[in-house]
Design a protein around this motif. Structure first.
Motif, PDB file in Angstrom:
ATOM      1  N   LYS A 297       0.846  -1.200   0.000  1.00 17.28           N
ATOM      2  CA  LYS A 297       0.000   0.000   0.000  1.00 17.28           C
ATOM      3  C   LYS A 297       0.879   1.247   0.000  1.00 17.28           C
TER       4      LYS A 297
ATOM      5  N   TRP B 211       0.738   5.222   0.224  1.00 14.46           N
ATOM      6  CA  TRP B 211      -0.171   6.287   0.702  1.00 14.46           C
ATOM      7  C   TRP B 211       0.545   7.629   0.606  1.00 14.46           C
TER       8      TRP B 211
ATOM      9  N   VAL C 211      -4.126   6.535  -2.312  1.00 10.53           N
ATOM     10  CA  VAL C 211      -3.617   5.203  -1.974  1.00 10.53           C
ATOM     11  C   VAL C 211      -3.652   4.344  -3.237  1.00 10.53           C
TER      12      VAL C 211
ATOM     13  N   THR D 215      -2.694   0.333  -4.350  1.00  9.85           N
ATOM     14  CA  THR D 215      -2.383  -0.991  -3.807  1.00  9.85           C
ATOM     15  C   THR D 215      -2.053  -1.960  -4.923  1.00  9.85           C
TER      16      THR D 215
END
Length: 509
Positions: free
Chosen positions: A193, A195, A252, A254
């Motif tokens: 992830k 961010w 974000v 992923t």
């Protein structure tokens, strides 16, 4: 990073569905109680989602277990008691479902609670304690939610809407659920992830994806998602009418490839930051008098005006009477031969009761509004003819239309947003045939947008005032655009968030 236990593919995983959702303004005196969430429990939870209906492929791909999902109209802060009551029940129900492979966390992301900071993260932490570290969590959100580092940490997958207005809401929820099923079925490690907090806080009416620059900023999301090594990409605008450290834009991305998700997150964050000066309101704006003047001088019909400061779908109390007072002071609107005007709406339980008792066609004098938010104007007293009565609305309970000359005022027992043509036609009103329709809203929802021949946004006062700087934020992280317009460029490098089963250290930057 190491997994708590080796992951293996799960052919038909057991997945719980849970969440609480509301957009709640800390600048409104209103408070939200537990019944406003209309919680669904057990198997009823699944009825919220057409893609989980019996016979749908995604329904067959997993054993879905409803816990508790509650969604409220936007409003004031949630009371500590209501949050505790709903959270306790939700966590208990999740824990009682038995061993789980996954959990879909369906939230909004802008829930402010008395005495609680970052409420969605607090709730997810409790859920994780109940289900254990091996359970994979997929979080779906509104793009006007807030993504703290803690929320990103506790979510294995996280995504949000890509359209404002939110025409892709159900598509987003389905994506969150499908990504979770696919991850469980693959047996692959938890995703990486990336961010990036972006120090920009703008109103939704300035960031509509119908127009530039948000249209292009959000078009890049699909391009990043399509890259090799990326599972999902998302940009959150954040929620402008609450004052917490988490309130800001965020990105974000992923996926299994750290370099790919990092590059994608930085691209999206830079695109948002670089466009910050170009964001503008989705429609022409002005004072109420300017908007009324434009409407009356125009031949476009129906002409819509957004009464933005008390928009109940952004967190306004819904009972600010400032605009209605000014309409009633204008003789052209209260004259029998004046323009046809619809005003939606103002709560007034006693006024509704009086009108219902009198019946359609009766002439009554009633007082309504300003029971919750009286900071800008007091209750309004009107004498008019009862045009329509309707019972049983989920939000309003009972609705009444009071005709005062050419002005048709919708009164409700409880506040209600008016987004659909049927909201008016069910009350014997013809919005397409009206000269002027004034709605407590920000940007027009799709049906109203299609209906409007022209449109302006009135910058009116209320708990969701569009002039963010004058609201008085003091807890957001500074510097922040537009509060600090000359701020230096921020650090927009991707922060790699550790998997949910490993500790999170450091500050929520």
């Amino acid at each position: 990073m190491p997994q708590p236990h080796p992951r293996t593919a799960v052919a038909r995983p057991v997945i719980a569905v849970a969440g609480l959702g509301i957009e709640s303004s800390t600048f409104s005196p209103a408070r939200t109680q537990a019944p406003a969430f209309h919680p669904l429990r057990d198997a009823d939870v699944l009825t919220r989602y057409p893609f989980l209906a019996p016979g749908e492929p995604l329904r067959a791909a997993a054993h879905w277990r409803g816990a508790l999902v509650g969604k409220s109209l936007p409003g004031g802060m949630v009371t500590a008691e209501a949050f505790a009551q709903l959270s306790d029940e939700l966590v208990e129900r999740v824990g009682a479902l038995g061993p789980l492979d996954g959990l879909w966390y369906d939230i909004h992301g802008a829930m402010s609670v008395e005495g609680v900071q970052d409420a969605e993260s607090v709730l997810l932490a409790r859920i994780r304690e109940a289900v254990g570290p091996d359970v994979l969590v997929s979080t779906s959100m509104d793009l006007h939610g807030n993504v703290s580092r803690e929320l990103a940490h506790m979510s294995d997958l996280i995504t949000c809407y890509r359209m404002a207005p939110h025409e892709d809401a159900m598509e987003t929820k389905e994506r969150a659920a499908r990504n979770l099923v696919d991850l469980l079925a693959s047996g692959a490690p938890r995703p990486v992830k990336a961010w990036v907090p972006v120090p920009v806080l703008l109103a939704g009416e300035q960031t509509s994806t119908r127009i530039e620059p948000a249209k292009s900023v959000y078009a890049a999301v699909a391009e990043v998602e399509a890259a090799e090594g990326v599972t999902d990409a998302a940009i959150w605008v954040g929620y402008a009418w609450a004052d917490e450290p988490r309130n800001r834009a965020a990105v974000v991305v992923t996926g299994p490839d750290e370099s790919a998700v990092s590059a994608g997150a930085e691209r999206l964050a830079r695109g948002f930051w670089d466009a910050r000066h170009d964001f503008a309101f989705v429609a022409p704006t002005g004072t109420l008098d300017e908007c009324l003047g434009a409407a009356l001088s125009s031949t476009a019909r129906p002409y819509f005006i957004s009464d933005t400061g008390d928009n109940p779908t952004a967190g306004g109390a819904g009972d600010v009477t400032w605009t209605l007072h000014r309409l009633l002071e204008r003789p052209e609107f209260t004259a029998e031969d004046g323009p046809s005007v619809i005003y939606a709406s103002v709560p007034g339980p006693a006024a509704v009761e009086t009108a219902v008792r009198a019946g359609v066609g009766a002439r009554v004098t009633v007082t309504a509004g300003a029971e919750v938010d009286d900071r800008h104007a007091g209750p309004v007293t009107m004498t008019g003819v009862v045009h329509a009565v309707r019972h049983g609305d989920r939000d309003a309970r009972t609705e009444v239309v009071l005709r005062v000359g050419g002005l048709h005022v919708i009164l409700t027992t409880l506040r209600k947003p008016y987004h659909h043509e049927r909201d008016f036609t069910d009350l014997a009103l013809d919005p397409r045939g009206a000269d002027l329709v004034i709605v407590k809203i920000g940007y027009l929802e799709p049906e109203l947008f299609e209906m409007a021949a022209d449109w302006k946004m009135a910058l009116t006062p209320g708990g969701v005032d569009q002039d963010l700087v004058r609201l008085g934020h003091h807890r957001i992280r500074r510097p922040m655009f537009p509060f600090d317009p000359a701020m230096p460029d921020p650090d927009l490098t991707a922060r790699i968030i550790p998997p949910s089963h490993t500790p999170l250290t450091g500050d929520d930057e």
